[in-house]
Design a protein around this motif. Structure first.
Motif, mmCIF file in Angstrom:
data_model
loop_
_atom_site.group_PDB
_atom_site.id
_atom_site.type_symbol
_atom_site.label_atom_id
_atom_site.label_comp_id
_atom_site.label_asym_id
_atom_site.label_seq_id
_atom_site.Cartn_x
_atom_site.Cartn_y
_atom_site.Cartn_z
ATOM 1 N N HIS A 91 4.583 19.796 -5.399
ATOM 2 C CA HIS A 91 3.341 20.146 -6.083
ATOM 3 C C HIS A 91 2.848 18.989 -6.945
ATOM 4 N N GLU A 92 3.773 18.277 -7.568
ATOM 5 C CA GLU A 92 3.388 17.122 -8.373
ATOM 6 C C GLU A 92 2.802 16.024 -7.494
ATOM 7 N N VAL A 93 3.375 15.841 -6.304
ATOM 8 C CA VAL A 93 2.855 14.838 -5.368
ATOM 9 C C VAL A 93 1.432 15.202 -4.943
ATOM 10 N N ILE A 94 1.211 16.483 -4.644
ATOM 11 C CA ILE A 94 -0.120 16.931 -4.244
ATOM 12 C C ILE A 94 -1.129 16.690 -5.357
ATOM 13 N N GLU A 95 -0.761 17.007 -6.596
ATOM 14 C CA GLU A 95 -1.670 16.787 -7.718
ATOM 15 C C GLU A 95 -1.955 15.307 -7.916
ATOM 16 N N GLU A 96 -0.954 14.466 -7.693
ATOM 17 C CA GLU A 96 -1.158 13.023 -7.807
ATOM 18 C C GLU A 96 -2.153 12.543 -6.753
ATOM 19 N N PHE A 97 -2.020 13.045 -5.530
ATOM 20 C CA PHE A 97 -2.970 12.687 -4.475
ATOM 21 C C PHE A 97 -4.373 13.160 -4.812
ATOM 22 N N ILE A 98 -4.490 14.402 -5.303
ATOM 23 C CA ILE A 98 -5.807 14.946 -5.637
ATOM 24 C C ILE A 98 -6.504 14.092 -6.693
ATOM 25 N N SER A 99 -5.755 13.588 -7.649
ATOM 26 C CA SER A 99 -6.347 12.793 -8.727
ATOM 27 C C SER A 99 -6.604 11.341 -8.334
ATOM 28 N N LEU A 153 0.817 -1.210 0.000
ATOM 29 C CA LEU A 153 0.000 0.000 0.000
ATOM 30 C C LEU A 153 0.858 1.271 0.000
ATOM 31 N N SER A 154 2.166 1.107 -0.160
ATOM 32 C CA SER A 154 3.081 2.241 -0.059
ATOM 33 C C SER A 154 2.789 3.314 -1.093
ATOM 34 N N GLU A 155 2.331 2.922 -2.275
ATOM 35 C CA GLU A 155 2.069 3.902 -3.334
ATOM 36 C C GLU A 155 0.896 4.819 -3.005
ATOM 37 N N TYR A 156 0.102 4.452 -1.991
ATOM 38 C CA TYR A 156 -1.039 5.274 -1.599
ATOM 39 C C TYR A 156 -0.704 6.211 -0.433
ATOM 40 N N ILE A 157 0.562 6.210 -0.010
ATOM 41 C CA ILE A 157 1.013 7.132 1.041
ATOM 42 C C ILE A 157 1.854 8.221 0.378
ATOM 43 N N PHE A 158 1.373 9.442 0.409
ATOM 44 C CA PHE A 158 2.021 10.566 -0.267
ATOM 45 C C PHE A 158 2.611 11.514 0.776
#
Length: 598
Positions: A436-444, A421-426
């Motif tokens: 900023h790219e990490v935040i956008e990835e989480f938002i999507s 589940l590591s890919e779901y921890i940002f």
């Protein structure tokens, strides 16, 4: 010839809705809340030739759309605005690129570019030193709207936008401002222009004007008439650019005004000078401070200085008591549970600590382990899901105290949940190369946990966020209300867990319960000063020194907000009679005396 306020507002509304429907689809409609704001703005402009107000709206209430609507109204009413015959520039100030990029989309649609810039219309320019980010938002706008807006687009290294005027090149922010000055001068007063920028951009050109004489920015801003030495002798080209925009500014729109309008620093002084000069000045914020009103209008804070004539309380929007018509979609989520824990931290091994803040300026893995376990247990209990299903289907924002501890959250959650589940921890904070790219990835994403420190303090926009976890001390009610707004937005995805279970706030380092209608409404009404905004919103730095501790949490209590049957109460406008205002004030007081049924 502009008619009375009712007809003028209707004309603007008709044009605005027509343009948005042509781009967004025939089902698009203005909210009732926006129409009331427009009517009050038009009434003020037609009566006084100016409008200097604070636009207080809870997070998620549609501030960006309202700003675009009022910009269109300003362009439509130019001949009725003081000095509107020679002023044709609207400056939109935002503290972060993320916020600037949120504002540009509705402004482009409202500009009239989709109708070949038929009046009322305006050019839109967004200026930034981040070339990559500008290019990305420009390409996104083209992908989304090129079919509906086929012409007028332009892009340079430091500026993007839409305009009927020729495009230009600009390698730096200063270059972009100078080129805009040239285009505006060449275009004459016929065209109106909106420029979206950070206040630092104009600060650069204003500071350049004083360097050669070793004058401070304060001296420059406070210099008196045009014959004072600062004005007579300091005339660099950058200084002339600043003076040009000051003389041409028709309106100043300031987003996040509670942090932007502070005359104790040079940027605040710069904005204060511009708002004083321009006939229209609007400060947008969910939590106005006393200084916000004073610096926008040069008067003490009062409800008269609010565009809506009264605060828009988030509880009214959540419980559907006001500002919504029966056929409108909700603005905020109607169910919220907030649970509060205190923390006892007994230090075992640590560097020298001189204050309580040192407990949070330094990192503690033991604290993260305890907090993560409590968080997972609380989230599982609220949403009724296993840890794995929770991570995959719920979106949670964790606010860590410092950047090292944010990294520790990732490490600890990987241990607790497993690497699958590591890919779901940002993790997003200022020490990373691509936050900023990490935040956008989480938002999507559909689910996951985002751990942040200071990167989401302003402009974080994810309506699908289900839960907020505060893992650091927050004593200020202003900061708490800013934080809670992140999770209250009504989701775009009708499958979100918070629609079924309610939004969830977990405060792990509280001293008392902070969620109540009285406390929240006091903040939204502008009862506090700037001292109430501090480290709780920004975090406590890097946390490079690590310490060991025995950490224990104790449950303090919870607050639950539940939906009531919709009750539409028409909001006050500036044209209401005194008896109606007294009646509504008494009714509001009675509501606060009688507790709501749960």
């Amino acid at each position: 010839m502009i008619a009375g306020p009712g007809k003028a507002a209707s004309e603007v509304e008709e044009v605005f809705e027509r343009r948005f429907r042509s781009v967004k689809g025939e089902g698009w409609r203005l909210r009732y809340l926006h129409r009331v704001g427009l009517e009050n703005f038009v009434r003020e402009v037609l009566a006084k030739g100016e409008c200097k107000k604070v636009v207080q709206m809870p997070t998620g209430a549609g501030k960006s759309v309202l700003m675009a609507l009022l910009a269109l109204a300003t362009a439509h009413l130019r001949d009725r605005v003081r000095e509107g015959d020679r002023r044709n520039v609207m400056l939109v100030f935002a503290p972060l690129n993320r916020i600037k990029f949120q504002l540009i989309e509705p402004l482009v649609i409202a500009s009239g570019a989709c109708e070949g810039f038929q009046p009322p219309s305006f050019s839109v320019y967004c200026i930034s030193s981040e070339e990559k980010a500008l290019s990305e938002i420009y390409n996104k706008l083209l992908d989304d709207y090129r079919e509906k807006i086929p012409s007028g687009w332009f892009s340079a290294a430091a500026a993007i936008g839409v305009s009927p005027l020729p495009s230009f090149g600009a390698a730096t922010v200063t270059d972009a401002l100078k080129m805009l000055q040239k285009r505006i001068e060449e275009g004459g007063d016929e065209y109106s222009h909106i420029i979206i920028l950070c206040p630092h951009a104009l600060a650069k050109v204003s500071e350049s004007a004083v360097k050669s004489k070793q004058l401070t920015l304060e001296d420059f801003l406070q210099s008196g008439s045009k014959t004072t030495p600062a004005k007579r002798y300091v005339r660099s080209s950058e200084g002339e650019t600043f003076e040009f925009f000051k003389s041409k500014t028709l309106a100043v729109f300031i987003d996040e005004a509670h942090v932007m309008v502070d005359v104790s620093d040079k940027l605040g002084k710069l904005l204060s000078e511009l708002t004083d000069s321009a006939p229209i000045a609007l400060g947008f914020t969910a939590t106005p401070l006393k200084e916000t009103c004073e610096n926008i209008s040069k008067k003490g804070c009062s409800q008269e200085l609010l565009l809506y004539g009264e605060p828009i309380y988030s509880y009214d929007l959540m419980l559907r008591r006001k500002w919504l018509q029966q056929n409108e979609e909700p603005i905020l989520i109607s169910n919220l549970k907030a649970r509060f824990h205190s923390s006892e931290i007994r230090v075992i091994k640590a560097p020298l600590m001189r204050s309580l803040d040192d407990l949070w300026k330094n990192s503690c893995r033991d604290r993260v382990k305890v907090y993560a376990e409590v968080m997972l247990r609380e989230l599982e209990g609220h949403f009724g899901l296993s840890a794995k299903d929770l991570i995959l289907n719920a979106k949670t924002l964790v606010l860590a105290p410092n950047t090292r501890e944010a990294d520790m959250w990732k490490e600890v959650l990987d241990e607790l949940l497993g690497n699958d589940l590591s890919e779901y921890i940002f993790v997003a904070h200022s020490r990373l190369t691509n936050p900023h790219e990490v935040i956008e990835e989480f938002i999507s994403s559909r689910g996951g946990i985002l751990v942040a420190v200071d990167m989401v303090k302003l402009g974080f926009d994810d309506p699908n966020l289900d839960a907020l976890v505060i893992a650091r001390p927050v004593k200020s009610d202003v900061v708490y209300v800013q934080m809670r707004g992140r999770v209250l937005r009504y989701p775009k995805d009708n499958r979100r867990l918070k629609l079924e279970k309610g939004a969830f706030i977990l405060h792990l380092a509280a001293e008392e319960k902070m969620e109540s209608e009285e406390r929240v409404s006091k903040v939204e009404g502008g009862a506090f000063s700037k001292e109430q905004v501090g480290a709780g919103l920004e975090g406590f730095g890097e946390g490079v020194m690590e310490f060991s501790a025995i950490v224990k949490t104790d449950f303090l209590g919870e607050s639950v907000v539940g939906a009531l049957a919709p009750q539409v109460v028409p909001p006050k406008t500036s044209g209401e009679g005194i008896f109606r205002r007294i009646f509504k004030a008494l009714l509001s007081a009675l509501r606060r005396l009688v507790p709501a049924k749960r």
